[in-house]
Every structure is written in C-alpha cells, then in structure tokens.
Design a protein around this motif. Structure first.
Motif, mmCIF file in Angstrom:
data_model
loop_
_atom_site.group_PDB
_atom_site.id
_atom_site.type_symbol
_atom_site.label_atom_id
_atom_site.label_comp_id
_atom_site.label_asym_id
_atom_site.label_seq_id
_atom_site.Cartn_x
_atom_site.Cartn_y
_atom_site.Cartn_z
ATOM 1 N N THR A 103 0.779 -1.709 0.417
ATOM 2 C CA THR A 103 0.145 0.353 0.275
ATOM 3 C C THR A 103 0.666 0.734 0.389
ATOM 4 O OG1 THR A 103 0.382 -0.115 2.668
ATOM 5 C CG2 THR A 103 -1.736 -1.279 1.450
ATOM 6 N N SER A 104 2.475 1.062 0.424
ATOM 7 C CA SER A 104 3.190 2.566 0.267
ATOM 8 C C SER A 104 3.166 3.260 -0.719
ATOM 9 C CB SER A 104 4.472 2.246 0.808
ATOM 10 O OG SER A 104 5.454 1.192 -0.215
ATOM 11 N N TRP A 105 2.828 2.777 -2.043
ATOM 12 C CA TRP A 105 2.798 3.471 -3.092
ATOM 13 C C TRP A 105 1.547 4.347 -3.830
ATOM 14 C CZ3 TRP A 105 -1.062 2.621 -6.939
ATOM 15 C CH2 TRP A 105 -2.149 1.198 -6.200
ATOM 16 N N MET A 106 0.536 3.741 -2.443
ATOM 17 C CA MET A 106 -1.060 4.778 -2.871
ATOM 18 C C MET A 106 -0.738 6.150 -2.580
ATOM 19 S SD MET A 106 -3.381 1.734 -1.254
ATOM 20 C CE MET A 106 -3.358 -0.010 -2.482
ATOM 21 N N PRO A 107 -1.486 7.006 -3.602
ATOM 22 C CA PRO A 107 -2.033 8.345 -4.213
ATOM 23 C C PRO A 107 -3.265 8.688 -2.970
ATOM 24 C CG PRO A 107 -2.763 7.137 -6.183
ATOM 25 C CD PRO A 107 -1.866 5.589 -5.295
ATOM 26 N N GLU A 108 -3.952 9.324 -2.735
ATOM 27 C CA GLU A 108 -5.155 9.653 -2.281
ATOM 28 C C GLU A 108 -6.398 9.087 -3.590
ATOM 29 O OE1 GLU A 108 -6.133 8.898 0.651
ATOM 30 O OE2 GLU A 108 -4.479 10.297 1.578
ATOM 31 N N PRO A 109 -7.048 9.412 -4.398
ATOM 32 C CA PRO A 109 -8.270 8.958 -2.289
ATOM 33 C C PRO A 109 -7.782 6.956 -1.660
ATOM 34 C CG PRO A 109 -9.895 8.344 -3.882
ATOM 35 C CD PRO A 109 -7.728 8.785 -4.755
ATOM 36 N N CYS A 110 -7.068 6.267 -2.423
ATOM 37 C CA CYS A 110 -6.693 4.906 -1.558
ATOM 38 C C CYS A 110 -5.724 4.863 -0.634
ATOM 39 C CB CYS A 110 -5.590 4.042 -2.627
ATOM 40 S SG CYS A 110 -6.615 4.065 -4.599
ATOM 41 N N ARG A 111 -4.146 5.470 -0.452
ATOM 42 C CA ARG A 111 -3.767 5.319 1.098
ATOM 43 C C ARG A 111 -4.795 5.463 2.041
ATOM 44 N NH1 ARG A 111 1.648 6.589 1.794
ATOM 45 N NH2 ARG A 111 1.915 7.377 0.054
ATOM 46 N N SER A 112 -5.639 6.612 2.328
ATOM 47 C CA SER A 112 -6.911 6.732 3.547
ATOM 48 C C SER A 112 -8.132 5.579 3.400
ATOM 49 C CB SER A 112 -7.106 7.927 3.603
ATOM 50 O OG SER A 112 -7.786 8.822 2.572
ATOM 51 N N VAL A 122 -8.566 -4.362 0.274
ATOM 52 C CA VAL A 122 -9.642 -5.273 -0.101
ATOM 53 C C VAL A 122 -9.467 -5.166 -0.980
ATOM 54 C CG1 VAL A 122 -11.895 -5.529 -0.631
ATOM 55 C CG2 VAL A 122 -10.681 -4.687 1.557
ATOM 56 N N ASP A 123 -9.042 -4.365 -2.268
ATOM 57 C CA ASP A 123 -9.174 -4.348 -3.593
ATOM 58 C C ASP A 123 -7.489 -3.900 -4.481
ATOM 59 O OD1 ASP A 123 -9.164 -1.273 -3.605
ATOM 60 O OD2 ASP A 123 -11.480 -1.625 -3.939
ATOM 61 N N TRP A 124 -6.907 -3.067 -3.711
ATOM 62 C CA TRP A 124 -5.342 -2.955 -3.328
ATOM 63 C C TRP A 124 -5.350 -1.838 -4.659
ATOM 64 C CZ3 TRP A 124 -2.469 -4.285 0.369
ATOM 65 C CH2 TRP A 124 -2.161 -6.023 0.766
ATOM 66 N N GLY A 125 -6.218 -0.790 -4.790
ATOM 67 C CA GLY A 125 -6.057 0.112 -5.348
ATOM 68 C C GLY A 125 -6.474 -0.043 -6.510
#
Length: 376
Positions: free
Chosen positions: A299-308, A314-317
């Motif tokens: 999850t560390s690569w994720m931007p918002e809104p995924c990050r929060s 669940v769907d990993w972005g």
C-alpha cells in the motif's frame, strides 16, 4: 532492497501461469495477449521451462497453469513439462481452446499427470462462436469437451462475455449442462491487449450486463450441487474494482514465452516498467527484488483516495494495467473505482442504454487475424 525483501516475504506466490507460446489459430478480438506478437517469436526451450518449474516449487508455488496463445501447439514440450511439474508435486492445469487436443495428446497428458483441463468456447451456437473465433471451430470444441468430460480429469468450461455473446448466456449455461460440465466460468471481458484495442466494439451495455447477472444468479441456484458457476463481473459497471490478481505481486506470477516475468498476464502493457526475464535472473530474485514486482506491491505506493481508504487492502487500488491503459499512469487509482479522480475514463466507455447488436467492423473493430503470427 531490504524493504523489498520484507514486502516479498509478506506476499507468498501460490500460482504460476506458464505461457508457452502466443501462437494461436483463433482470432478472438478480446484476447489479452500483447499486440506486439512479433517480439515474442523466440520461445523458451523445455530445459529453461523445467528450471523455472523447479524454482517455482522451491518458492512454495502449488499450481502451474500451462497456457498461451495455444499451448498444445508445443505438444512434446507441454507433455514433458506436465510430467516435470508433477514430479515436483505441482498441481497442473491446461488452459486451451481445445482444437488440437486429440485423443492421443490427451492420453499422453493424462499419463504425464495432468490434473485439470480448462477449455474455452466463444458462444453457445456455432454460427456466432465461429464468427467470434474467426474460423470454424465450435463443433470441434464441443466434441473435445465431450471427450474430456468422459475422462478421469477435472474439467472447466470457460466463456468470455462481451457485447456479441452476453445475451445468450442462458444458452451457454445450457450448453455446459448438455456436456456434463461440473464447473463453468463466465468472465466478462477484461480490457487488456486486443480487448482494449477493440473495446468500442465489444463493451456490453449496462442492460446486457444486468440481464446476464440475473440469469447467472438464477442458474447458480438451480444448479447448486451439480455445477459450480463462477461469474467474473465487469469492472466498468461496478462501484469498486476487483482486487486484480489479489493485489499486485502478492500471489501470482506469469512467465511469458520469451521468459519475461510479470505479476499478471497483462502487465506487459505497462511500458513504464522494466520486467526481468528468467534467462537473466532466478524466479525467486525477480519475485523478491525486481523493481517491477515491488513497484505496486502493498500500500505504500498508493495515492489518495486509496491511501486513506478502508478498502485499500481489499481491492489494493484496483488494476495497475487498467489504470495505465486508461490514463497513461499505472500509479493512479483504478478509474473503475467510483472514488477515482479519473472515473471519467471509465464513464466514457460505458454504454448506459440498451442497443442492438452491431457488426464489429462498423464500430471500430480491428481485424486481429491480419496481425497474428503464422501457425506452423
């Protein structure tokens, strides 16, 4: 690299897709194989594939799926590799369109220890099925399905659903019943490879998708205990994306015919990443340390809104390949997510109203048969 190794330890590879060749005698416009087929003309030899299977078993992988293209176009290698996989206690699955699966080849594969056969059809009726496949194969497929169903081997029938066949999903289920299939997979087209190129010709309408969903749900209830029906929904009409491959580089590996290793079958579409090959590094090193496998793992690569987002694990972005194809950036939230800032990229492709079937050539269809490698 230490961080990469920690991430890899948290993710255990369970399944290997071994794509022996991209050659095929069919011309299905929804195929996820890459468009640049010429760059895969050199195929791994059987010795290299055997080493890959050894490394996969050592990593704890439990399933190997032999696919393509059409893997039975390499019959001697296929039989040898099934036997080698079984010697390593790997569960073996053949993913084929069936037209070259003769009794003799089936006998040899079963003797080698093949556990499962997955055969695809394009529709329930020959006229439409052959039109979609680009050649007359449906009756031969039906014959092969009956022969395999009579053998002591697990069998799955698969049909990819799209605008031109989704309205006969009830007939597809009935066809599976007549064959005696115990497991049926009805998967809405995933728009990668040739399917993405032909997307305007094969995206079904929302009404078609909803009708098919109702039909499949009713059939599941009616056939409970007799036939397992798996339904892969269409991302384009859902509020949230599927957890593509259960998350980038978390459980699955794909080895392409030229030896490049991908976290999923469509990942070659992400041209911003470099994918290492088994000819240059071990499967374990690629899984644990390669840049591409660690790019979107966790999850560390994720931007918002995924990050929060509460769904981030669940769907990993969503799908990285879909994000790249639709936006040009694999690191954004999948546009299939209703919370994505790029939801417009999906909305532009959805067909909200009912419409009659059209000739694909009149709606942006790209004749795939003119761009295929020759079959020997």
């Amino acid at each position: 690299m230490i961080v990469d190794a920690i991430k890899a330890v948290e993710c255990r590879p369970l399944s290997l897709l071994a794509e022996l060749t991209y050659r095929c005698n069919l011309q299905c416009p929804y195929c996820y194989n890459p468009l640049d087929l010429g760059s895969y003309a050199r195929e791994l030899d059987v010795e290299t594939w055997a080493r890959v299977l050894d490394e996969a078993a050592a990593m704890g992988i439990v399933h190997v799926h032999f696919s393509g293209g059409e893997p039975t176009l390499r019959p001697r290698e296929l039989c040898a590799l099934v036997s080698h996989a079984r010697s390593k206690e790997l569960y073996t699955n053949l993913i084929t369109q069936g037209t070259f699966l003769t009794d003799a080849l089936l006998d040899e594969l079963l003797s080698a220890g093949l556990d499962h056969v997955q055969i695809s059809v394009q529709a329930a009726h020959a006229a439409l099925a052959d039109y979609i496949a680009g050649t007359r194969v449906h009756e031969k497929k039906a014959e092969v399905l009956r022969r395999v169903a009579s053998r002591d081997v697990a069998l799955t029938l698969n049909c990819v659903l799209h605008r031109h066949n989704i309205d006969e999903v009830a007939d597809i289920i009935a066809f599976a019943e007549t064959i005696g299939v115990k497991r049926l997979e009805l998967a809405n087209t995933q728009f990668y490879g040739w399917a993405f190129k032909n997307r305007f010709a094969i995206v079904p309408s929302r009404a078609q998708v909803e009708r098919a969903r109702t039909t499949i749900d009713l059939a599941r209830e009616r056939l409970r205990g007799r036939m397992e029906i798996t339904h892969v929904l269409a991302d384009y009409y859902e509020l949230f994306p599927k957890p593509c491959m259960n998350g980038w580089a978390r459980q699955f590996l794909t080895v392409a015919p030229d030896g490049r290793v991908f976290p999923c079958p469509a990942a070659a579409a992400i041209t911003s990443l470099h994918f290492d090959a088994v000819t240059d590094a071990s499967l374990e090193w690629i899984w644990s340390h390669s840049e591409a496998f660690n790019a979107y793992r966790g999850t560390s690569w994720m931007p918002e809104p995924c990050r929060s987002c509460a769904r981030r694990e669940v769907d990993w972005g969503g799908c990285r390949c879909q994000a790249f194809l639709l936006t040009g950036d694999a690191a954004v939230t999948d546009p299939a997510c209703s919370l994505s800032p790029r939801r417009d990229a999906i909305e532009a492709l959805r067909v909200e109203d009912e419409h009659p079937a059209v000739d694909p050539r009149e709606n942006g269809f790209v004749p795939r048969r003119f761009q295929r490698q020759p079959v020997p």
